[in-house]
Design a protein around this motif. Sequence first.
Motif, PDB file in Angstrom:
ATOM      1  N   SER A   1       0.861  -1.182   0.000  1.00 57.29           N
ATOM      2  CA  SER A   1       0.000   0.000   0.000  1.00 57.29           C
ATOM      3  C   SER A   1       0.898   1.233   0.000  1.00 57.29           C
ATOM      4  CB  SER A   1      -0.889  -0.006   1.247  1.00 57.29           C
ATOM      5  OG  SER A   1      -1.332   1.290   1.563  1.00 57.29           O
ATOM      6  N   ALA A   2       0.767   2.064  -1.028  1.00 59.40           N
ATOM      7  CA  ALA A   2       1.594   3.275  -1.085  1.00 59.40           C
ATOM      8  C   ALA A   2       1.352   4.150   0.136  1.00 59.40           C
ATOM      9  CB  ALA A   2       1.297   4.040  -2.371  1.00 59.40           C
ATOM     10  N   THR A   3       0.084   4.291   0.515  1.00 69.43           N
ATOM     11  CA  THR A   3      -0.233   5.093   1.702  1.00 69.43           C
ATOM     12  C   THR A   3       0.395   4.477   2.942  1.00 69.43           C
ATOM     13  OG1 THR A   3      -2.352   5.711   0.695  1.00 69.43           O
ATOM     14  CG2 THR A   3      -2.091   6.121   3.050  1.00 69.43           C
ATOM     15  N   GLY A   4       0.333   3.142   3.033  1.00 68.62           N
ATOM     16  CA  GLY A   4       0.934   2.470   4.180  1.00 68.62           C
ATOM     17  C   GLY A   4       2.428   2.690   4.259  1.00 68.62           C
ATOM     18  N   VAL A   5       3.101   2.654   3.095  1.00 61.60           N
ATOM     19  CA  VAL A   5       4.544   2.881   3.071  1.00 61.60           C
ATOM     20  C   VAL A   5       4.860   4.315   3.479  1.00 61.60           C
ATOM     21  CG1 VAL A   5       6.589   2.969   1.595  1.00 61.60           C
ATOM     22  CG2 VAL A   5       4.957   1.095   1.341  1.00 61.60           C
ATOM     23  N   PHE A   6       4.112   5.278   2.949  1.00 59.91           N
ATOM     24  CA  PHE A   6       4.343   6.675   3.314  1.00 59.91           C
ATOM     25  C   PHE A   6       4.128   6.878   4.813  1.00 59.91           C
ATOM     26  CE2 PHE A   6       2.908   7.751  -1.227  1.00 59.91           C
ATOM     27  CZ  PHE A   6       4.212   7.669  -1.694  1.00 59.91           C
ATOM     28  N   MET A   7       3.050   6.288   5.349  1.00 60.41           N
ATOM     29  CA  MET A   7       2.774   6.398   6.786  1.00 60.41           C
ATOM     30  C   MET A   7       3.933   5.799   7.586  1.00 60.41           C
ATOM     31  SD  MET A   7      -0.271   7.819   7.468  1.00 60.41           S
ATOM     32  CE  MET A   7      -0.903   7.090   8.965  1.00 60.41           C
ATOM     33  N   ALA A   8       4.424   4.645   7.130  1.00 62.52           N
ATOM     34  CA  ALA A   8       5.521   3.985   7.834  1.00 62.52           C
ATOM     35  C   ALA A   8       6.757   4.877   7.883  1.00 62.52           C
ATOM     36  CB  ALA A   8       5.838   2.655   7.166  1.00 62.52           C
ATOM     37  N   ARG A   9       7.084   5.485   6.743  1.00 62.48           N
ATOM     38  CA  ARG A   9       8.256   6.364   6.716  1.00 62.48           C
ATOM     39  C   ARG A   9       8.046   7.590   7.609  1.00 62.48           C
ATOM     40  NH1 ARG A   9      12.486   5.450   3.034  1.00 62.48           N
ATOM     41  NH2 ARG A   9      13.400   7.174   4.213  1.00 62.48           N
ATOM     42  N   LEU A  10       6.825   8.116   7.614  1.00 58.28           N
ATOM     43  CA  LEU A  10       6.555   9.313   8.409  1.00 58.28           C
ATOM     44  C   LEU A  10       6.550   9.038   9.913  1.00 58.28           C
ATOM     45  CD1 LEU A  10       3.799  10.979   6.198  1.00 58.28           C
ATOM     46  CD2 LEU A  10       6.149  11.777   6.548  1.00 58.28           C
ATOM     47  N   THR A  11       6.392   7.762  10.299  1.00 64.23           N
ATOM     48  CA  THR A  11       6.481   7.451  11.730  1.00 64.23           C
ATOM     49  C   THR A  11       7.911   7.543  12.233  1.00 64.23           C
ATOM     50  OG1 THR A  11       6.811   5.068  11.391  1.00 64.23           O
ATOM     51  CG2 THR A  11       4.528   5.848  11.562  1.00 64.23           C
ATOM     52  N   GLY A  12       8.865   7.583  11.302  1.00 62.24           N
ATOM     53  CA  GLY A  12      10.265   7.640  11.701  1.00 62.24           C
ATOM     54  C   GLY A  12      10.835   6.302  12.097  1.00 62.24           C
ATOM     55  N   ALA A  13      10.126   5.216  11.756  1.00 64.47           N
ATOM     56  CA  ALA A  13      10.635   3.877  12.088  1.00 64.47           C
ATOM     57  C   ALA A  13      12.026   3.677  11.501  1.00 64.47           C
ATOM     58  CB  ALA A  13       9.683   2.813  11.554  1.00 64.47           C
ATOM     59  N   ARG A  14      12.885   3.039  12.258  1.00 66.13           N
ATOM     60  CA  ARG A  14      14.267   2.851  11.816  1.00 66.13           C
ATOM     61  C   ARG A  14      14.337   2.017  10.541  1.00 66.13           C
ATOM     62  NH1 ARG A  14      19.218   0.947  15.797  1.00 66.13           N
ATOM     63  NH2 ARG A  14      20.902   1.158  14.269  1.00 66.13           N
ATOM     64  N   TRP A  15      13.466   1.018  10.449  1.00 64.50           N
ATOM     65  CA  TRP A  15      13.411   0.170   9.261  1.00 64.50           C
ATOM     66  C   TRP A  15      11.954   0.063   8.814  1.00 64.50           C
ATOM     67  CZ3 TRP A  15      18.008  -1.597   7.285  1.00 64.50           C
ATOM     68  CH2 TRP A  15      19.112  -1.609   8.161  1.00 64.50           C
ATOM     69  N   VAL A  16      11.711   0.149   7.520  1.00 68.96           N
ATOM     70  CA  VAL A  16      10.392  -0.065   6.931  1.00 68.96           C
ATOM     71  C   VAL A  16      10.508  -1.248   5.976  1.00 68.96           C
ATOM     72  CG1 VAL A  16       8.585   0.866   5.436  1.00 68.96           C
ATOM     73  CG2 VAL A  16       9.694   2.339   7.138  1.00 68.96           C
ATOM     74  N   ALA A  17       9.625  -2.225   6.131  1.00 65.73           N
ATOM     75  CA  ALA A  17       9.702  -3.440   5.321  1.00 65.73           C
ATOM     76  C   ALA A  17       8.349  -3.769   4.707  1.00 65.73           C
ATOM     77  CB  ALA A  17      10.190  -4.615   6.174  1.00 65.73           C
ATOM     78  N   ALA A  18       8.393  -4.348   3.505  1.00 66.09           N
ATOM     79  CA  ALA A  18       7.168  -4.766   2.808  1.00 66.09           C
ATOM     80  C   ALA A  18       7.534  -5.751   1.717  1.00 66.09           C
ATOM     81  CB  ALA A  18       6.442  -3.562   2.208  1.00 66.09           C
ATOM     82  N   TYR A  19       6.519  -6.438   1.205  1.00 69.60           N
ATOM     83  CA  TYR A  19       6.742  -7.286   0.045  1.00 69.60           C
ATOM     84  C   TYR A  19       7.025  -6.424  -1.179  1.00 69.60           C
ATOM     85  CZ  TYR A  19       5.335 -11.928   1.801  1.00 69.60           C
ATOM     86  OH  TYR A  19       5.285 -13.134   2.444  1.00 69.60           O
TER      87      TYR A  19
END
Length: 350
Positions: free
Chosen positions: A98-116
């Motif tokens: 989900s593009a929105t999910g990826v953007f949200m993940a990056r905006l949370t500042g998580a050290r690592w963002v992972a997806a299929y």
Amino acid sequence: MVLRQSPSPKILFIGIYQRMGQFLCATPLIRSFKAAWPNATLHYLGNPINAAAARANPRLERVWVWKKSAIWEWMTQLRALRKERFDLALILTTERPSATGVFMARLTGARWVAAYVPSVSGDWAKNAAALCHIRIPIVEEKNEVEKYLGLGRAFGVPPNGLRPELAPTTADQAVADVFLSRQTFSESGPLVGLFIGGKAERSDRLWPVAHFARLADTLKKAGFRVIALSPPPPAGGSSETFLSEEYLRLEEFRSALTWNCPVFQESSVIRVAAFLQKLDLLICPDGGILHVAASVGTPTLGLFFSTDPEVWRHDLRQTFLDGRGKSSSALLPETVANEVFRFLGVAASQ
């Protein structure tokens, strides 16, 4: 990888576009992460629909609700998420991210963002995946639960069973007990639930109400205790909206019977789960209720007309009838009843 370095990582699972059934299929993954890292703190960011089930998940420390239309709340929520300092944000999709999910993940500042990694072509999908720190190859699996577990395998997390998970409270179970205590059955056989609900826009998954009524008659004559399940009118919803969908199916079911079949109606998915836990068997077309029943260990008989039942299998006692390629009315009540007798090991002449 920070997860291997830290004995107590903080992980955010993101499923903002998951349906209820999809979230429940992802709960074995959540359980597996908790088993691999018992001291991990697990959060979930979902939507108003799946958040109800997420709050009843014993592995999650906190559930965040993303409201797509409440744009004015996004920044406040993101600031709060950033304060959590997540080690990993994992996008819970089994195909393209989900593009929105990826953007949200990056905006949370998580050290690592992972997806299929997306299995479809298109610049927007590739760009969304490019924003992930960890891009996991799509697993060659048909089963939805196994696909989610593939996300865990990418981090060395072994599966911990395929059964979905949901834990009703004692108060929820008490509601189910009260309802059952008020019913009077002349029969003493297995307690079987028939989910007769279903929205008009998903007509490809519905079984004719007249067939449900004939099945109820057959099971009652065989000594089963039969209860129908149907959604109640939506809170604040118009009667016209409800009448156009589940209510008409319920009225048709009642009018087709010469006896009064008990009907369980409840808006809380957790209370529905508590009630399903009391059943010996749930008979239901493909849909979220099948997964809710599986999440509390209730045996299920799924009626599939447009989807592959192998996609939605769990590792608990279940069976299905595959009616794909034919009209749903072609699956006769007698065929379903015979499968009930076989599955439960009860003679048809009981």
